[in-house]
Design an enzyme around this catalytic site. Structure first.
Site, PDB file in Angstrom:
ATOM      1  N   LYS A   1      13.599 -57.991 -44.975  1.00  0.00           N
ATOM      2  CA  LYS A   1      13.872 -57.954 -43.254  1.00  0.00           C
ATOM      3  C   LYS A   1      14.845 -59.166 -43.138  1.00  0.00           C
ATOM      4  CE  LYS A   1      12.618 -57.931 -38.404  1.00  0.00           C
ATOM      5  NZ  LYS A   1      10.131 -58.295 -38.314  1.00  0.00           N
TER       6      LYS A   1
ATOM      7  N   LYS B   1      15.752 -66.580 -35.789  1.00  0.00           N
ATOM      8  CA  LYS B   1      14.885 -65.924 -36.495  1.00  0.00           C
ATOM      9  C   LYS B   1      14.640 -66.396 -37.791  1.00  0.00           C
ATOM     10  CE  LYS B   1      12.083 -62.690 -33.772  1.00  0.00           C
ATOM     11  NZ  LYS B   1      10.485 -61.967 -33.732  1.00  0.00           N
TER      12      LYS B   1
ATOM     13  N   LYS C   1      14.876 -54.070 -43.432  1.00  0.00           N
ATOM     14  CA  LYS C   1      15.169 -53.703 -42.566  1.00  0.00           C
ATOM     15  C   LYS C   1      16.110 -54.773 -42.283  1.00  0.00           C
ATOM     16  CE  LYS C   1      12.551 -53.944 -38.310  1.00  0.00           C
ATOM     17  NZ  LYS C   1      11.060 -54.641 -37.575  1.00  0.00           N
TER      18      LYS C   1
ATOM     19  N   TYR D   1      13.014 -43.946 -34.621  1.00  0.00           N
ATOM     20  CA  TYR D   1      12.786 -43.823 -33.353  1.00  0.00           C
ATOM     21  C   TYR D   1      13.061 -41.932 -33.170  1.00  0.00           C
ATOM     22  CZ  TYR D   1      11.951 -48.158 -33.325  1.00  0.00           C
ATOM     23  OH  TYR D   1      11.484 -50.185 -33.292  1.00  0.00           O
TER      24      TYR D   1
HETATM   25  C1  PBG Z   1       9.038 -58.338 -35.095  1.00  0.00           C
HETATM   26  C2  PBG Z   1       9.262 -56.373 -34.910  1.00  0.00           C
HETATM   27  C3  PBG Z   1      10.936 -57.020 -35.020  1.00  0.00           C
HETATM   28  C4  PBG Z   1      10.956 -54.916 -35.319  1.00  0.00           C
HETATM   29  C5  PBG Z   1      10.053 -55.146 -35.519  1.00  0.00           C
HETATM   30  N1  PBG Z   1       8.828 -55.676 -35.572  1.00  0.00           N
HETATM   31  C6  PBG Z   1      11.383 -57.741 -33.963  1.00  0.00           C
HETATM   32  C7  PBG Z   1      12.152 -58.659 -34.473  1.00  0.00           C
HETATM   33  O1  PBG Z   1      11.459 -59.305 -36.271  1.00  0.00           O
HETATM   34  O2  PBG Z   1      12.820 -59.837 -33.942  1.00  0.00           O
HETATM   35  C8  PBG Z   1      12.214 -54.714 -34.894  1.00  0.00           C
HETATM   36  C9  PBG Z   1      12.544 -53.069 -34.945  1.00  0.00           C
HETATM   37  C10 PBG Z   1      13.609 -52.268 -33.693  1.00  0.00           C
HETATM   38  O3  PBG Z   1      14.486 -53.467 -33.434  1.00  0.00           O
HETATM   39  O4  PBG Z   1      13.563 -51.304 -33.513  1.00  0.00           O
HETATM   40  N2  PBG Z   1       7.974 -58.628 -35.782  1.00  0.00           N
END
Ligand code: PBG
Length: 331
Positions: free
Chosen positions: A196, A223, A254, A319
């Site tokens: 991620k 983050k 992701k 989505y």
């Molecule tokens: C948080 C989380 C995020 C998403 C899914 N779980 C946001 C982030 O890491 O700040 C993002 C999903 C999306 O943008 O559709 N743990």
């Protein structure tokens, strides 16, 4: 002309094209993300995600019936937590009567066979908008992992089929696996967000949950100390390998469209199902451009989803799940 190999023979009409097609989209591969909030008959639009709403639990019931009827068999659940319940421990995340726990039970009540994959991370519960516990300007790893284990067990107690840790702390898959097993949840799986990235495509999601990192000098503004640097790919493989060794059943990459190389890399090197997340910003871009009439919505949607299959994804969290299912069902 003497051209022995004519590629166009295999593209001559739609029947031939569909015969030799290498990749196919199926509603059975989709995971539909759902946003939940408190209230009754409460349906709130998310301006940066046209067509996506935060739903109260009574409306979730109708939504689950619809999703099931469309042939979708998996949901990711995200909850919008009231500001008064946010702190720097995340304890609301394992409240047995918390919104997430009630949401999981509601889905299972309506559709027992629906695969429920709640998100495991502290950000919706964090007063600082971080995926973990913050101390002295850093997000603590090991203390956060302990919280994530409690959260995962609580999700399992509520009926989750897979927990989906999206936090990117080190060692959390092993700790969650152990916590689940020690509590008798050997059948509950882990879909880990293995690769991620600290991405700029999450903006609309943070609007949806009101979960962006707070603007405060003491708190990391982004983050990047836990989510991955988008310049890297070998590192993704290292993350993914570690998660498999720790006991992840499914690996998630992701975001999606800008990371198709990572999907392929993980698919080629590891023998577990690979999931990809087409995130909020990707959705928002396609919606915005089609609202302006600059892109053909349905065609671009299907093309983007098919690209994930071509890259090697087995599961797709998107989505667009419902809209794509409607089109696929009418094919
Ligand atoms: C948080 C989380 C995020 C998403 C899914 N779980 C946001 C982030 O890491 O700040 C993002 C999903 C999306 O943008 O559709 N743990």
């Amino acid at each position: 002309m003497d051209i022995p190999i004519r590629h166009r023979r295999l593209r001559i009409n739609e029947s031939v094209r569909s015969l030799i097609r290498e990749n196919h989209l199926s509603t059975k591969d989709f995971i539909s993300p759902i946003f939940i909030n408190e209230g009754v008959n409460n349906k709130e639009a998310i301006p940066s995600m046209p067509g996506i709403y935060r739903l109260s639990l009574d409306l979730l019931k109708e939504e689950i019936k619809l999703i099931w009827q469309l042939g979708i068999r998996a949901v990711n659940i995200y909850v919008k937590v009231d500001q008064s319940l946010k702190d720097n421990t995340g304890k609301e995340a394992w409240n047995p009567d918390g919104l997430m726990q009630r949401a999981i039970k509601t889905v299972k009540e309506i559709a027992p066979e629906m695969v429920v994959m709640p998100d495991v991370a502290l950000d919706p519960y964090s007063m600082f908008g971080h995926d973990g516990i913050v101390k002295n300007g850093t997000v603590l790893n090991d203390e956060t992992v302990e919280a994530l284990v409690k959260m995962s067990i609580s999700h399992a107690e509520s009926g989750a089929d897979f927990v989906a840790p999206s936090d990117m702390m080190d060692g959390r898959v092993a700790a969650i696996r152990q916590g689940l097993d020690q509590n008798g949840f050997t059948k509950v799986g882990i879909m880990s967000y293995a690769a991620k990235y600290a991405s700029n495509f999450y903006g609309p999601f943070r609007d949806a949950l009101d979960s962006a990192p707070v603007d405060n000098q003491e708190i990391p503004r982004d983050k990047k100390t836990y989510q991955m640097d988008y310049h890297n790919s070998i590192e993704a493989l290292r993350e993914a390998e570690a998660d498999v060794i720790e006991g992840a059943d499914i690996l998630m990459v992701k975001p999606g469209m800008a990371y198709l190389d990572i999907v392929r890399l993980v698919k080629d090197h590891l023998q577990v199902p690979v999931s990809v997340y087409q995130v909020s910003g990707e959705y928002a871009m396609i919606k915005a451009a089609s609202e302006k009439g600059w892109l053909d919505h349905d065609q671009v949607m299907l093309e983007s989803l098919t690209a994930f299959k071509r890259a090697g994804a087995d599961l797709i969290s998107t989505y667009f799940a419902k809209e794509a299912a409607v089109l696929l069902n009418n094919e």
